[in-house]
Write a protein that holds these residues in place. Structure first.
Motif, PDB file in Angstrom:
ATOM      1  N   GLY A  19       4.020  -0.850  -3.582  1.00 16.46           N
ATOM      2  CA  GLY A  19       4.551   0.065  -2.579  1.00 16.46           C
ATOM      3  C   GLY A  19       5.841   0.717  -3.031  1.00 16.46           C
ATOM      4  O   GLY A  19       6.622   0.140  -3.790  1.00 16.46           O
ATOM      5  N   LEU A  20       6.063   1.932  -2.552  1.00 14.81           N
ATOM      6  CA  LEU A  20       7.263   2.686  -2.906  1.00 14.81           C
ATOM      7  C   LEU A  20       8.509   1.999  -2.341  1.00 14.81           C
ATOM      8  O   LEU A  20       8.515   1.544  -1.192  1.00 14.81           O
ATOM      9  N   GLU A  21       9.594   1.938  -3.156  1.00 13.55           N
ATOM     10  CA  GLU A  21      10.837   1.301  -2.728  1.00 13.55           C
ATOM     11  C   GLU A  21      11.963   2.301  -2.493  1.00 13.55           C
ATOM     12  O   GLU A  21      12.828   2.063  -1.646  1.00 13.55           O
ATOM     13  N   TYR A  22      11.998   3.402  -3.231  1.00  6.43           N
ATOM     14  CA  TYR A  22      13.079   4.381  -3.117  1.00  6.43           C
ATOM     15  C   TYR A  22      12.468   5.778  -2.990  1.00  6.43           C
ATOM     16  O   TYR A  22      11.729   6.216  -3.877  1.00  6.43           O
ATOM     17  N   LEU A  23      12.795   6.480  -1.911  1.00  8.28           N
ATOM     18  CA  LEU A  23      12.276   7.815  -1.665  1.00  8.28           C
ATOM     19  C   LEU A  23      13.451   8.730  -1.323  1.00  8.28           C
ATOM     20  O   LEU A  23      14.129   8.539  -0.310  1.00  8.28           O
ATOM     21  N   TYR A  24      13.686   9.723  -2.179  1.00  6.85           N
ATOM     22  CA  TYR A  24      14.802  10.646  -2.004  1.00  6.85           C
ATOM     23  C   TYR A  24      14.253  12.049  -1.731  1.00  6.85           C
ATOM     24  O   TYR A  24      13.662  12.673  -2.614  1.00  6.85           O
ATOM     25  N   LEU A  25      14.454  12.543  -0.487  1.00  3.43           N
ATOM     26  CA  LEU A  25      13.962  13.849  -0.060  1.00  3.43           C
ATOM     27  C   LEU A  25      15.103  14.729   0.446  1.00  3.43           C
ATOM     28  O   LEU A  25      14.885  15.622   1.276  1.00  3.43           O
ATOM     29  N   SER A  26      16.290  14.507  -0.024  1.00  5.17           N
ATOM     30  CA  SER A  26      17.449  15.288   0.403  1.00  5.17           C
ATOM     31  C   SER A  26      17.345  16.725  -0.108  1.00  5.17           C
ATOM     32  O   SER A  26      16.657  17.010  -1.093  1.00  5.17           O
ATOM     33  N   PHE A  27      18.036  17.626   0.592  1.00  3.12           N
ATOM     34  CA  PHE A  27      18.120  19.042   0.207  1.00  3.12           C
ATOM     35  C   PHE A  27      16.738  19.701   0.144  1.00  3.12           C
ATOM     36  O   PHE A  27      16.368  20.331  -0.823  1.00  3.12           O
ATOM     37  N   ASN A  28      15.977  19.515   1.233  1.00  2.00           N
ATOM     38  CA  ASN A  28      14.684  20.165   1.363  1.00  2.00           C
ATOM     39  C   ASN A  28      14.635  20.896   2.702  1.00  2.00           C
ATOM     40  O   ASN A  28      15.690  21.192   3.292  1.00  2.00           O
ATOM     41  N   LYS A  29      13.432  21.181   3.209  1.00  2.00           N
ATOM     42  CA  LYS A  29      13.276  21.931   4.456  1.00  2.00           C
ATOM     43  C   LYS A  29      12.373  21.193   5.430  1.00  2.00           C
ATOM     44  O   LYS A  29      11.570  21.807   6.145  1.00  2.00           O
ATOM     45  N   VAL A  57      10.461   5.006  11.422  1.00  2.00           N
ATOM     46  CA  VAL A  57      11.639   4.384  10.806  1.00  2.00           C
ATOM     47  C   VAL A  57      11.821   2.958  11.307  1.00  2.00           C
ATOM     48  O   VAL A  57      12.141   2.041  10.541  1.00  2.00           O
ATOM     49  N   GLN A  58      11.632   2.740  12.624  1.00  2.00           N
ATOM     50  CA  GLN A  58      11.850   1.400  13.177  1.00  2.00           C
ATOM     51  C   GLN A  58      10.818   0.397  12.689  1.00  2.00           C
ATOM     52  O   GLN A  58      11.002  -0.813  12.839  1.00  2.00           O
ATOM     53  N   GLU A  59       9.720   0.875  12.069  1.00  2.00           N
ATOM     54  CA  GLU A  59       8.699  -0.038  11.561  1.00  2.00           C
ATOM     55  C   GLU A  59       8.912  -0.404  10.091  1.00  2.00           C
ATOM     56  O   GLU A  59       8.141  -1.187   9.537  1.00  2.00           O
ATOM     57  N   MET A  60       9.939   0.156   9.462  1.00  4.12           N
ATOM     58  CA  MET A  60      10.205  -0.144   8.051  1.00  4.12           C
ATOM     59  C   MET A  60      10.971  -1.455   7.950  1.00  4.12           C
ATOM     60  O   MET A  60      12.197  -1.505   8.111  1.00  4.12           O
ATOM     61  N   LYS A  61      10.271  -2.534   7.653  1.00  4.44           N
ATOM     62  CA  LYS A  61      10.837  -3.885   7.709  1.00  4.44           C
ATOM     63  C   LYS A  61      11.745  -4.213   6.535  1.00  4.44           C
ATOM     64  O   LYS A  61      12.522  -5.161   6.605  1.00  4.44           O
ATOM     65  N   PHE A 107       4.491   8.015   6.607  1.00  2.00           N
ATOM     66  CA  PHE A 107       5.073   6.893   5.857  1.00  2.00           C
ATOM     67  C   PHE A 107       4.127   5.688   5.802  1.00  2.00           C
ATOM     68  O   PHE A 107       4.570   4.581   5.474  1.00  2.00           O
ATOM     69  N   TYR A 108       2.876   5.912   6.109  1.00  2.00           N
ATOM     70  CA  TYR A 108       1.921   4.810   6.021  1.00  2.00           C
ATOM     71  C   TYR A 108       1.844   4.304   4.571  1.00  2.00           C
ATOM     72  O   TYR A 108       1.676   5.091   3.641  1.00  2.00           O
ATOM     73  N   GLY A 109       1.975   3.012   4.402  1.00  2.35           N
ATOM     74  CA  GLY A 109       1.933   2.410   3.068  1.00  2.35           C
ATOM     75  C   GLY A 109       3.291   1.976   2.552  1.00  2.35           C
ATOM     76  O   GLY A 109       3.355   1.274   1.539  1.00  2.35           O
ATOM     77  N   VAL A 110       4.383   2.381   3.247  1.00  5.18           N
ATOM     78  CA  VAL A 110       5.723   1.996   2.777  1.00  5.18           C
ATOM     79  C   VAL A 110       6.473   1.174   3.822  1.00  5.18           C
ATOM     80  O   VAL A 110       7.652   0.866   3.637  1.00  5.18           O
ATOM     81  N   TYR A 111       5.822   0.819   4.932  1.00  2.00           N
ATOM     82  CA  TYR A 111       6.506   0.097   5.998  1.00  2.00           C
ATOM     83  C   TYR A 111       7.066  -1.248   5.545  1.00  2.00           C
ATOM     84  O   TYR A 111       8.091  -1.701   6.062  1.00  2.00           O
ATOM     85  N   HIS A 112       6.443  -1.877   4.575  1.00  2.00           N
ATOM     86  CA  HIS A 112       6.890  -3.205   4.139  1.00  2.00           C
ATOM     87  C   HIS A 112       7.532  -3.182   2.747  1.00  2.00           C
ATOM     88  O   HIS A 112       7.850  -4.236   2.203  1.00  2.00           O
ATOM     89  N   TYR A 139      -0.618   9.597   4.908  1.00  2.00           N
ATOM     90  CA  TYR A 139      -1.229   8.630   3.980  1.00  2.00           C
ATOM     91  C   TYR A 139      -0.972   8.968   2.510  1.00  2.00           C
ATOM     92  O   TYR A 139      -1.675   8.472   1.624  1.00  2.00           O
ATOM     93  N   VAL A 140       0.028   9.807   2.229  1.00  2.00           N
ATOM     94  CA  VAL A 140       0.276  10.200   0.838  1.00  2.00           C
ATOM     95  C   VAL A 140       0.759   9.014   0.000  1.00  2.00           C
ATOM     96  O   VAL A 140       0.606   9.014  -1.230  1.00  2.00           O
ATOM     97  N   PHE A 141       1.336   7.981   0.671  1.00  2.00           N
ATOM     98  CA  PHE A 141       1.805   6.798  -0.053  1.00  2.00           C
ATOM     99  C   PHE A 141       0.888   5.587   0.168  1.00  2.00           C
ATOM    100  O   PHE A 141       1.210   4.482  -0.276  1.00  2.00           O
ATOM    101  N   GLY A 142      -0.206   5.781   0.853  1.00  6.08           N
ATOM    102  CA  GLY A 142      -1.034   4.648   1.265  1.00  6.08           C
ATOM    103  C   GLY A 142      -1.722   3.909   0.139  1.00  6.08           C
ATOM    104  O   GLY A 142      -2.098   2.744   0.302  1.00  6.08           O
TER     105      GLY A 142
END
Length: 666
Positions: free
Chosen positions: A549-559, A594-598, A570-575, A541-544
């Motif tokens: 709503g958030l449109e671009y999320l870049y989390l590359s090069f992490n762990k 991922v499959q719920e991100m419309k 990802f609750y809050g960014v599905y739409h 719920y960090v984005f809820g």
């Protein structure tokens, strides 16, 4: 008779029955066709299509579109082309929505600039539109293109001939009209004299009787002719007078029209005498003059050349060895609007107190790459853009920027500034400032006293460790914050630091010391860049709380691993989410949700440890037609492409945008 009537009656019934059966055949045929189509589109028949898709993807990561069952109309073909767009490359962030990033610089929406001669560019809602200058065709046979101009003009010779032609056109002279009238009168008098001579010769012919009677008749005839001639002369005279008056009126009208046209277009009655040219010192070797701009780029100047050119509005002197700016340096350039002194050796002590103060129209000043220890004093209040990057600035006091209330852009990157030598009230006078760059300095906290008008703040490559609750209390219009390459931890971000910001859309916290996605992010956030941290978890719920709503999320090069991501992460960014970058992590499967991100267009999962792709982890077979997913990257994992389900990628519009190769070998 009755038998014949009955025969005809039965014949008509038979014919009607046959026609009725024939009418029902088309409907039956349509029903059979529909049943056949339904059968073809059933899951049993779709499986063969999916297997073919799988074969295509296994052959090459950039397979072409299949050619079966395609409508080749123009509209469909254009829609297929639209799928082959440009992929995102991290360069959409950070940046204010609507602004354009051009060669590392942010151009505001609706900004217009010329990257090169004869080219004009416009920033329109994040897109850069450029046009070449269109020139009107010239009718003169010989044209020239002046230096610094885009379009050809008539040569000086052609212009002089045209001007001479205009000035030599005058109303018809009065003398020519009088001569024409006089000539007609002389011809009429000569014809009358010829008639008289003929009559006199007839009087002298012998053998004519009744001499006196003839003489009387001749005299009476001559008298009549004289009267007629006199009347003709009078009539001709009156006609000539009327014509003359008419010509005079026309001449006066022509003169009036000519004077009016001359007044409108300011055409002098005679060629003006050219004024003697002003005595201007010749430009130094290597310098050039082009449309009110003097350019002396890297020509080994050691001092500002003496120039006297009031019409010049731009002076470019980058890449030289200038060490000082005396007070009288720009006395001959009172109308300067742009001044570029970058990449020289100018020191603070070498700038005269009135050297820049007298430039009452200066709007742009670039002093990047010099040896300034402080911002020059007595800067003109007309400045809108000031650049002093890559110098040795060590302090900014309260009065340094006090008169720059029209300044919009201030760049002070690559100096020695910190919270210890920048006065908290230093930026307060900048009532119009919207763009502030303080990267590559030594700040440990967000500078205090930021102006209320600020929209974009760049603080990359500093030593910032925390974000307190008071950092952005007065910057209600701020839209972009860049804090990459600092030392920020998620527990050092105050809960009320920016959560209530209403216009903050972009945050870049790349290459800090974050171990999880920060909580209490701004409600209005659209772009979040968290590249190169040590993030292991996306809290639920960090984005809820975000709207819209958030449109671009870049989390590359992490762990990130499978344990750190769950369905409520990802609750809050599905739409709303359009791009999700999770490449270069430790994921072993497709993250849930991922499959719920419309609204998702781009998904990057390459360079992880993914081994299997289940049928409904990316695409939902029930909602294939509603999917917006266009690009999928899964290369450099441990996927066995031959074991991929035929329904795994059924929702992706363009098969060529699915990148599966290469894969790592076990």
């Amino acid at each position: 008779m009755k038998f014949a009537s009955l025969f005809l009656f039965f014949l008509l019934i038979i014919l009607q029955t046959d026609f009725g059966q024939n009418d029902e055949n088309p409907g039956k045929q349509r029903k059979k066709c529909n049943r056949r189509l339904k059968k073809i589109s059933s899951p049993m028949h779709r499986s063969s299509r999916q297997l073919r898709i799988q074969q295509i993807m296994m052959v090459t990561p950039a397979a072409k579109l299949p050619m079966d069952n395609l409508d080749y109309s123009a509209e469909k073909f254009e829609s297929f082309l639209s799928f082959l767009g440009v992929e995102s490359r991290y360069n959409v962030l950070p940046g204010k929505k609507g602004h354009c990033l051009v060669n590392g610089m942010t151009m505001y929406n609706k900004a217009v600039w010329s990257p090169e001669l004869c080219t004009t560019c416009l920033c329109s809602n994040g897109r850069v539109l450029c046009d070449k200058t269109m020139c009107h065709p010239q009718r003169c046979p010989k044209t020239i293109t002046p230096e610094g101009e885009c379009c050809p003009v008539c040569s000086d010779t052609e212009q002089r001939e045209t001007t001479n032609l205009l000035h030599t056109q005058r109303p018809p002279p009065r003398v020519e009209m009088d001569q024409a009238l006089r000539k007609e009168e002389l011809q009429f008098e000569e014809s009358n004299e010829e008639i008289k001579e003929n009559e006199d010769r007839k009087k002298k012919i012998p053998g004519t009787g009744d001499g006196e009677k003839l003489t009387t008749e001749r005299q009476s005839r001559e008298g009549a002719e004289q009267r007629l001639a006199e009347e003709g002369r009078q009539t001709h005279h009156h006609g000539s007078t009327a014509r003359q008056e008419e010509e005079e009126n026309e001449e006066e009208d022509y003169k009036d029209e000519y004077e009016t046209i001359r007044d409108i277009f300011r055409i002098p009655p005679r060629l003006p005498v050219p004024a003697p040219p002003r005595s201007m010192p010749p430009l130094p070797s290597g310098c050039s003059l082009s449309y009110r701009t003097i350019s002396c780029n890297s020509v080994n100047l050691t001092q500002i050349p003496p120039l006297t050119a009031p019409e010049v509005t731009s002076l470019e002197l980058p890449g030289n060895s200038i060490i000082s700016i005396p007070d009288e340096a720009f006395n001959g350039l009172p109308n300067l609007e742009r001044l570029d002194l970058s990449k020289n050796n100018i020191t603070s002590s070498g700038i005269g107190p009135n050297a820049l103060k007298l430039l009452k129209k200066l709007m742009y000043l670039n002093m990047d790459g010099n040896n300034l220890a402080e911002i020059p004093s007595e800067l003109p209040s007309t400045l809108e853009e000031l650049k002093i990057n890559e110098n040795n600035l060590r302090a900014i006091d309260e009065e340094t920027l006090s008169d720059l209330n029209q300044l919009v852009t201030l760049e002070l990157e690559g100096n020695n500034l910190s919270e210890t030598n920048v006065n908290p009230l230093a930026f307060k006078p900048l009532k119009s400032l919207s763009y502030l760059r303080l990267g590559r300095n030594k700040f440990r906290i967000i500078p205090q006293g930021l102006p209320t008008s600020l929209e974009e703040l760049y603080l990359e490559n500093n030593q910032i460790e925390e974000i307190t609750e008071i950092c952005f209390n007065h910057t209600r219009n701020i839209n972009v914050i860049v804090l990459c390459y600092n030392k920020i931890e998620e527990n050092r971000i105050a809960p009320l630091a920016w959560i209530n910001q209403e216009n903050l859309e972009s945050i870049d916290l790349s290459y800090n010391k974050l171990y999880q996605v920060p909580s209490y992010l701004p409600k209005s956030l659209l772009h979040l860049v968290l590249l190169g941290n040590k993030i292991e978890r996306i809290p639920g719920y960090v984005f809820g709380h975000m709207q819209p709503g958030l449109e671009y999320l870049y989390l590359s090069f992490n762990k990130l691993s499978d344990d750190g991501v769950d369905r409520v992460s990802f609750y809050g960014v599905y739409h709303s989410l359009r791009e999700l970058f999770l490449d270069y992590n430790d994921l072993k499967s497709i993250p849930p949700g991922v499959q719920e991100m419309k609204a998702l267009h781009f998904l990057r999962l390459n360079n992880n440890k993914i081994r299997n792709i289940l049928p409904e982890q990316i695409c939902s077979t029930e909602e294939d037609d509603d999917s917006t997913l266009e690009y999928l990257h899964l290369e450099n994992n441990y996927i066995k492409t031959g074991e991929i389900s035929p329904y795994a990628f059924s929702c992706i519009r363009s098969y060529s945008s699915i990148i599966l190769k290469p894969q790592n070998i076990n």
